[in-house]
Design a protein around this motif. Structure first.
Motif, PDB file in Angstrom:
ATOM      1  N   ASN A   1      -2.042  31.774  35.441  1.00 56.51           N
ATOM      2  CA  ASN A   1      -2.762  30.579  35.876  1.00 56.51           C
ATOM      3  C   ASN A   1      -1.916  29.572  36.633  1.00 56.51           C
ATOM      4  O   ASN A   1      -2.459  28.676  37.280  1.00 56.51           O
ATOM      5  N   ARG A   2      -0.613  29.700  36.550  1.00 53.81           N
ATOM      6  CA  ARG A   2       0.273  28.684  37.126  1.00 53.81           C
ATOM      7  C   ARG A   2       1.524  29.339  37.685  1.00 53.81           C
ATOM      8  O   ARG A   2       2.163  30.152  37.017  1.00 53.81           O
TER       9      ARG A   2
ATOM     10  N   GLN B   1       4.711  27.612  39.622  1.00 51.29           N
ATOM     11  CA  GLN B   1       5.344  26.420  40.186  1.00 51.29           C
ATOM     12  C   GLN B   1       6.692  26.803  40.774  1.00 51.29           C
ATOM     13  O   GLN B   1       7.547  27.362  40.080  1.00 51.29           O
TER      14      GLN B   1
ATOM     15  N   PHE C   1      -0.549  24.807  39.186  1.00 59.90           N
ATOM     16  CA  PHE C   1      -1.708  25.544  38.672  1.00 59.90           C
ATOM     17  C   PHE C   1      -2.579  26.007  39.836  1.00 59.90           C
ATOM     18  O   PHE C   1      -2.706  25.317  40.855  1.00 59.90           O
TER      19      PHE C   1
ATOM     20  N   TYR D   1       5.096  31.170  29.234  1.00 56.29           N
ATOM     21  CA  TYR D   1       5.624  30.970  30.580  1.00 56.29           C
ATOM     22  C   TYR D   1       6.987  31.645  30.676  1.00 56.29           C
ATOM     23  O   TYR D   1       7.640  31.937  29.662  1.00 56.29           O
TER      24      TYR D   1
ATOM     25  N   GLY E   1       1.038  28.039  43.210  1.00 49.70           N
ATOM     26  CA  GLY E   1      -0.202  27.301  43.025  1.00 49.70           C
ATOM     27  C   GLY E   1      -0.179  25.987  43.785  1.00 49.70           C
ATOM     28  O   GLY E   1       0.882  25.360  43.926  1.00 49.70           O
TER      29      GLY E   1
END
Length: 365
Positions: free
Chosen positions: A104-105, A107, A294, A255, A288
């Motif tokens: 979902n994320r 970065q 995200f 993560y 994202g």
């Protein structure tokens, strides 16, 4: 002992040889020092330790745009670190909870995160709430201090209070630094020079415990008798997503680090493992565009087909890591701190803990 000629004598001798011969001699001298990969390649078979399949979490992502499979293999953290969260992860895998969830994320220069994007999926029963105190492991200092072994300081002082046993922590110290500083023992005061050469921003000592990068605080709760130790955020380490304190996360949101080591997160979030194979399937994903990286649209998320413990995967290869208490690891760590192989001009004289990644490989057939 290597003998050195005076400058004038050296100049006279080298002037008698062609420049090409001088260059060849210099290159030959540099090539006498093996690179870190060469040291690892020559490590003895008995220096490699097996990773139990039950200590692996195998995550299968949906195939990529070219229909190629994407498998990510995560080694779970051993005791005494983060065992409450690791226990939850085992329960989540047994319940097949991650099947149908997603990445979902992503970065940039930070983390990739996965779990239930809707935050509505019911969690399996039996998950425990882990207190913040479990971000660190308590230790008891013993007055044992071995000096230098294979280019490292070995200090087997750490004994987990709960009785998990004793582990050694090799601390990388270059030969140059050892000559300039006496390293503190449990019975003597530390010299200013020693303090200068052992400085570590986020904690001390910093080294390796059972194959994992760790940091600590010798005098966290006493006067040399007690302390604490914790795993650190290096590249590919896996942690537990959480909300604001006192929430510590269940382990359902995970993560992994894909950038510069975010050591400021140490002791603030639970670390539960590390990616040992397939990190490229996560680190290469599109970044994202939403806050904190995200994904803003559902179609951007990468589906997770399944996540199982390794002992449930029929075709899983055997993995092993280079023992951090071995002579080969000590030589490897020293080589990482002091690159002398052909490409390098100036050895650094030291290395950040995250610049000495523990070698992990598939077990040779």
């Amino acid at each position: 002992m290597k003998r050195y000629l005076t400058l004038a004598a050296s100049a006279a001798i080298f002037a008698a040889f062609p420049l090409a011969a001088q260059t060849t001699a210099a290159e030959k001298e540099k090539k006498e020092y093996p690179s870190p990969p060469e040291i690892v390649a020559k490590a003895k078979a008995e220096e490699w330790l097996a990773i139990a399949p039950s200590d692996l979490l195998v995550m299968e992502l949906a195939p990529d745009a070219k229909s190629k499979s994407r498998r990510v293999v995560i080694q779970l953290m051993p005791a005494p670190f983060s065992q409450g969260w690791v226990g939850n992860i085992r329960k989540l895998a047994a319940a097949k909870w991650w099947d149908g969830t997603s990445i979902n994320r992503v970065q940039d220069n930070y983390v990739v995160q996965w779990g239930d994007a809707t935050e509505t999926k019911a969690l399996p029963e039996g998950l425990v709430t882990v207190p913040e105190s479990e971000y660190v492991a308590d230790i008891t200092e013993t007055p044992i201090f071995d000096p230098v072994v294979h280019g490292h300081v070995i200090q087997p002082w750490a004994t987990n209070v709960s009785g998990e046993g004793v582990w050694s922590i090799p601390i990388a110290v270059s030969p140059l630094n050892r000559k300039k500083a006496r390293i503190k023992t449990s019975r003597e005061k530390e010299t200013p020079k020693a303090r200068q050469y052992r400085n570590e921003t986020y904690g001390w000592p910093t080294g390796f415990s059972k194959g994992w990068p760790v940091s600590g605080n010798l005098n966290a709760r006493g006067f040399g008798k007690t302390g604490e130790i914790w795993p650190v955020h290096c590249y590919a380490m896996v942690g537990v997503g959480r909300n604001l304190s006192p929430d510590t996360g269940t382990g359902a949101e995970l993560y992994t680090v894909i950038g510069h080591a975010p050591r400021h997160l140490d002791r603030n979030i639970a670390l539960v493992g590390r990616v040992i194979e397939g990190i490229e399937h996560l680190s290469s994903l599109p970044r994202g565009t939403g806050p904190l990286g995200f994904y803003e649209k559902e179609e951007e998320r990468v589906p997770i087909a399944s996540a199982r413990l390794g002992n449930e995967i029929a075709d899983l290869p055997a993995f092993e890591y280079l023992s951090t208490e071995s002579a080969s690891f000590a030589a490897y760590a020293d080589a990482r701190a002091n690159r002398r192989d052909a490409f390098f001009i100036k050895p650094a004289g030291g290395a950040d803990i995250c610049n000495i990644p523990v070698p992990v490989r598939r077990k040779p057939l």
